[in-house]
Motif scaffolding. Sequence first.
Motif, PDB file in Angstrom:
ATOM      1  N   ALA A  40       0.801  -1.323   0.019  1.00 34.38           N
ATOM      2  CA  ALA A  40      -0.115  -0.050  -0.049  1.00 34.38           C
ATOM      3  C   ALA A  40       0.724   1.339   0.117  1.00 34.38           C
ATOM      4  O   ALA A  40       1.759   1.323   0.941  1.00 34.38           O
ATOM      5  N   GLY A  41       0.811   2.100  -0.898  1.00 26.13           N
ATOM      6  CA  GLY A  41       1.170   3.332  -1.111  1.00 26.13           C
ATOM      7  C   GLY A  41       0.824   4.290  -2.305  1.00 26.13           C
ATOM      8  O   GLY A  41       0.259   3.454  -3.286  1.00 26.13           O
ATOM      9  N   GLY A  42       1.685   5.364  -2.570  1.00 23.03           N
ATOM     10  CA  GLY A  42       1.414   5.643  -3.772  1.00 23.03           C
ATOM     11  C   GLY A  42       1.468   7.421  -3.656  1.00 23.03           C
ATOM     12  O   GLY A  42       1.524   7.895  -2.593  1.00 23.03           O
ATOM     13  N   GLU A  43       0.982   8.094  -4.818  1.00 22.70           N
ATOM     14  CA  GLU A  43       0.851   9.418  -4.541  1.00 22.70           C
ATOM     15  C   GLU A  43      -0.419   9.888  -3.964  1.00 22.70           C
ATOM     16  O   GLU A  43      -1.190   8.840  -3.663  1.00 22.70           O
ATOM     17  N   ILE A  44      -0.567  11.117  -3.311  1.00 23.10           N
ATOM     18  CA  ILE A  44      -1.781  11.639  -2.864  1.00 23.10           C
ATOM     19  C   ILE A  44      -2.872  11.463  -3.895  1.00 23.10           C
ATOM     20  O   ILE A  44      -2.753  11.658  -4.919  1.00 23.10           O
ATOM     21  N   THR A  45      -3.985  10.543  -3.109  1.00 21.37           N
ATOM     22  CA  THR A  45      -5.192  10.520  -3.978  1.00 21.37           C
ATOM     23  C   THR A  45      -5.954  11.690  -4.123  1.00 21.37           C
ATOM     24  O   THR A  45      -6.039  12.634  -3.348  1.00 21.37           O
ATOM     25  N   ASP A  46      -6.615  12.058  -5.318  1.00 18.33           N
ATOM     26  CA  ASP A  46      -7.524  13.087  -5.620  1.00 18.33           C
ATOM     27  C   ASP A  46      -8.820  12.675  -4.659  1.00 18.33           C
ATOM     28  O   ASP A  46      -9.203  11.724  -4.123  1.00 18.33           O
ATOM     29  N   LYS A  47      -9.494  13.749  -4.575  1.00 10.15           N
ATOM     30  CA  LYS A  47     -10.862  13.793  -3.842  1.00 10.15           C
ATOM     31  C   LYS A  47     -11.821  12.660  -4.007  1.00 10.15           C
ATOM     32  O   LYS A  47     -11.936  12.701  -5.549  1.00 10.15           O
ATOM     33  N   ASP A  48     -12.321  11.928  -3.524  1.00  6.12           N
ATOM     34  CA  ASP A  48     -13.123  10.889  -4.152  1.00  6.12           C
ATOM     35  C   ASP A  48     -12.677   9.789  -4.730  1.00  6.12           C
ATOM     36  O   ASP A  48     -13.228   9.195  -6.005  1.00  6.12           O
ATOM     37  N   THR A  49     -11.348   9.646  -4.631  1.00  7.34           N
ATOM     38  CA  THR A  49     -10.537   8.698  -5.448  1.00  7.34           C
ATOM     39  C   THR A  49      -9.845   7.610  -4.286  1.00  7.34           C
ATOM     40  O   THR A  49      -9.109   8.127  -3.541  1.00  7.34           O
ATOM     41  N   ALA A  50      -9.504   6.363  -4.843  1.00  6.01           N
ATOM     42  CA  ALA A  50      -8.845   5.708  -3.635  1.00  6.01           C
ATOM     43  C   ALA A  50      -8.343   4.406  -4.867  1.00  6.01           C
ATOM     44  O   ALA A  50      -8.631   4.350  -5.791  1.00  6.01           O
ATOM     45  N   TYR A  51      -7.232   3.754  -4.119  1.00  4.38           N
ATOM     46  CA  TYR A  51      -6.527   2.842  -4.824  1.00  4.38           C
ATOM     47  C   TYR A  51      -7.268   1.251  -4.339  1.00  4.38           C
ATOM     48  O   TYR A  51      -7.723   1.196  -3.463  1.00  4.38           O
ATOM     49  N   TYR A  52      -7.293   0.365  -5.337  1.00  5.93           N
ATOM     50  CA  TYR A  52      -7.696  -0.854  -5.057  1.00  5.93           C
ATOM     51  C   TYR A  52      -6.611  -1.755  -5.739  1.00  5.93           C
ATOM     52  O   TYR A  52      -5.729  -1.718  -6.466  1.00  5.93           O
ATOM     53  N   ARG A  53      -6.102  -2.906  -4.751  1.00  5.00           N
ATOM     54  CA  ARG A  53      -5.291  -3.738  -4.907  1.00  5.00           C
ATOM     55  C   ARG A  53      -5.327  -5.165  -4.218  1.00  5.00           C
ATOM     56  O   ARG A  53      -6.010  -5.219  -2.983  1.00  5.00           O
ATOM     57  N   ARG A  54      -5.003  -6.167  -5.088  1.00  2.00           N
ATOM     58  CA  ARG A  54      -4.898  -7.393  -4.464  1.00  2.00           C
ATOM     59  C   ARG A  54      -3.556  -7.844  -3.862  1.00  2.00           C
ATOM     60  O   ARG A  54      -2.678  -7.639  -4.627  1.00  2.00           O
ATOM     61  N   ILE A  55      -3.821  -8.619  -2.877  1.00  2.22           N
ATOM     62  CA  ILE A  55      -2.360  -9.152  -2.444  1.00  2.22           C
ATOM     63  C   ILE A  55      -2.636 -10.984  -2.565  1.00  2.22           C
ATOM     64  O   ILE A  55      -3.516 -11.408  -2.280  1.00  2.22           O
ATOM     65  N   THR A  64      -7.462  -8.124  -0.278  1.00  2.00           N
ATOM     66  CA  THR A  64      -8.015  -7.076  -1.135  1.00  2.00           C
ATOM     67  C   THR A  64      -7.967  -5.997  -0.348  1.00  2.00           C
ATOM     68  O   THR A  64      -8.511  -5.899   0.829  1.00  2.00           O
ATOM     69  N   LEU A  65      -7.012  -4.698  -0.844  1.00  2.00           N
ATOM     70  CA  LEU A  65      -7.098  -3.625  -0.120  1.00  2.00           C
ATOM     71  C   LEU A  65      -7.768  -2.553  -0.841  1.00  2.00           C
ATOM     72  O   LEU A  65      -7.497  -2.457  -2.365  1.00  2.00           O
ATOM     73  N   VAL A  66      -8.442  -1.490  -0.261  1.00  4.54           N
ATOM     74  CA  VAL A  66      -8.923  -0.434  -0.746  1.00  4.54           C
ATOM     75  C   VAL A  66      -8.511   0.838   0.108  1.00  4.54           C
ATOM     76  O   VAL A  66      -8.598   0.557   1.572  1.00  4.54           O
ATOM     77  N   PHE A  67      -7.657   1.677  -0.291  1.00 10.75           N
ATOM     78  CA  PHE A  67      -7.150   2.721   0.405  1.00 10.75           C
ATOM     79  C   PHE A  67      -6.817   4.010  -0.226  1.00 10.75           C
ATOM     80  O   PHE A  67      -6.827   3.865  -1.288  1.00 10.75           O
ATOM     81  N   ARG A  68      -6.904   5.006   0.512  1.00 10.50           N
ATOM     82  CA  ARG A  68      -6.348   6.434   0.127  1.00 10.50           C
ATOM     83  C   ARG A  68      -5.063   6.853   0.585  1.00 10.50           C
ATOM     84  O   ARG A  68      -4.726   6.403   1.466  1.00 10.50           O
ATOM     85  N   VAL A  69      -4.330   7.867  -0.213  1.00 12.16           N
ATOM     86  CA  VAL A  69      -3.122   8.570   0.319  1.00 12.16           C
ATOM     87  C   VAL A  69      -3.457   9.912   0.849  1.00 12.16           C
ATOM     88  O   VAL A  69      -3.910  10.635  -0.359  1.00 12.16           O
ATOM     89  N   ILE A  70      -3.523  10.387   2.034  1.00 12.35           N
ATOM     90  CA  ILE A  70      -3.707  12.134   2.385  1.00 12.35           C
ATOM     91  C   ILE A  70      -2.536  12.598   2.913  1.00 12.35           C
ATOM     92  O   ILE A  70      -1.711  11.646   3.659  1.00 12.35           O
TER      93      ILE A  70
END
Length: 509
Positions: A40-55, A64-70
């Motif tokens: 989990a990580g990455g650039e700052i997410t835009d408003k109302d946007t999140a990352y989805y990733r499977r491990i 399964t991960l759903v996360f935002r970066v703020i």
Amino acid sequence: MNKEVWCFLVSANKYLDYRTVVAPDFMCEKNYTLILAQAAGGEITDKDTAYYRRIINSKVEDLTLVFRVIEGVETDIGISGDGILKDSFGRVISLVEGIVFKGDVSETNLLVTSEDFDEFHKKIIDNYQKFWQKISPIPAYDSQSFSLSEKHNEDNAFKLLKLEDYIVGNKAHKEVELLTDEQLSEKDKSRDESLGDHSQSWQPKILRKFSGEINSIAVSPNGQEIAIRYGQNKIVIQGLKEKTLLNKRELFGGNATPIVIDPTSKFIVTAVIEEFDENIIRLWDLNTKESKQLGSHENSISSRARVQAVVFTPDSQTVISGDNNGSIKVWDASGAGEIKTTSIPKHDTQIRCMAVDNKNNILASGDQKGNIKIWELGLGVPSLTEKMTISAAPLPINSLAFSPDGKILASGGDDYTIKLWDTKTGEGYDRHERKHSNIVNSLAFSSDGKLIASGDDDGRIKIWSLKSQTAIFVGNKHTSAVTSVVFTSDGKLISGGKDGKLITWEQIK
């Protein structure tokens, strides 16, 4: 239908770098929480946007991960106001927060809203406030499961950005990741192209991938070794030619002070946290592998003395260090203790970086308020005499570098800009503003003084001609902030970053 989920958080604090802070209870029980920080990580997410990733293939079944970066703000640690949280080096701290599902959950079946993320934030923030005070690594706090209600209204659902599956133990998968790291998004391409004509091409090659983020790197003047400080407590000395591991040292504590190699290529020095939370200045002999303590920056009643920068004097006989209280100390490199100077040199705020001009016996120190002080180093008996103060920027200075002839000092920092200064007058060397799109963390001159390299929080490497205000090369091989750049004596560039990558760049002629 309700789905069972667990909250998680990956973040840093003032003294400790990024790690899993909160993890599901079933992962904590198995001591298997590091995987979240890796995936989990990455650039700052835009408003109302999140990352989805499977491990895939994890030790606790597929996830399964759903996360935002703020960006972390002061209210997250219980301080009134909306100031941005920063670590001891002044780097902005991000909160990677979200939820974990057991098993493979398709993104097409997920509706997560801003209200959901506000609720996730509330569940983990108490643990983050406890983590904020820690100065040494601790196990992740555990989170309990709860139900994420199924929703049918897509109007306020977050847009999910699907990331490539994180396949545990799959070497082929990792190689694919390295290939995609260097590809720019269309937005990034257009932003870089607006800087001008990139007239040079530099070929990147990943020398090594470390398990933790690289804090700093230093190349020996003889071109034989490179020193890398990474994670919270590790130093590696590696041969540049044979790429063999010469030495590895385990250090105490956090606060990753940059590592420095002396002009004779015989010693390295940095600061580590030892004893009763003191920053110890420690020196290693590269031949004998032995170390010795030069001294310490003691804590005051009101604050911890964290050493932010160390340098050797040109004769390698003396080490100079600066801390977050603005204090500068001078040490005998033989281990005889602190050398008291005739006047007590000091900044009125946190010292962020230092550099030494080996040609003219000049020290430069940059601080949190954007000021640069130029000091004359006494010959024979060590001393520091302030020559001038340069008001370089309204924001912190993160890196300083002298040109090989000592006539130019380069500075870079939180204002996204690289500036050049005449070391005799303190005036701007030219009118060019060499711009990045984010905070500049590190600078370096090439050995012939014709090129300047810089690395920023976006993970970009830029190479500039001394005569040009536009970058002649932009590289994007790092996937997170670049923390250190250095040139070798034969003209190669080496960079290290929070992604743990040690990368060499060689000009294609």
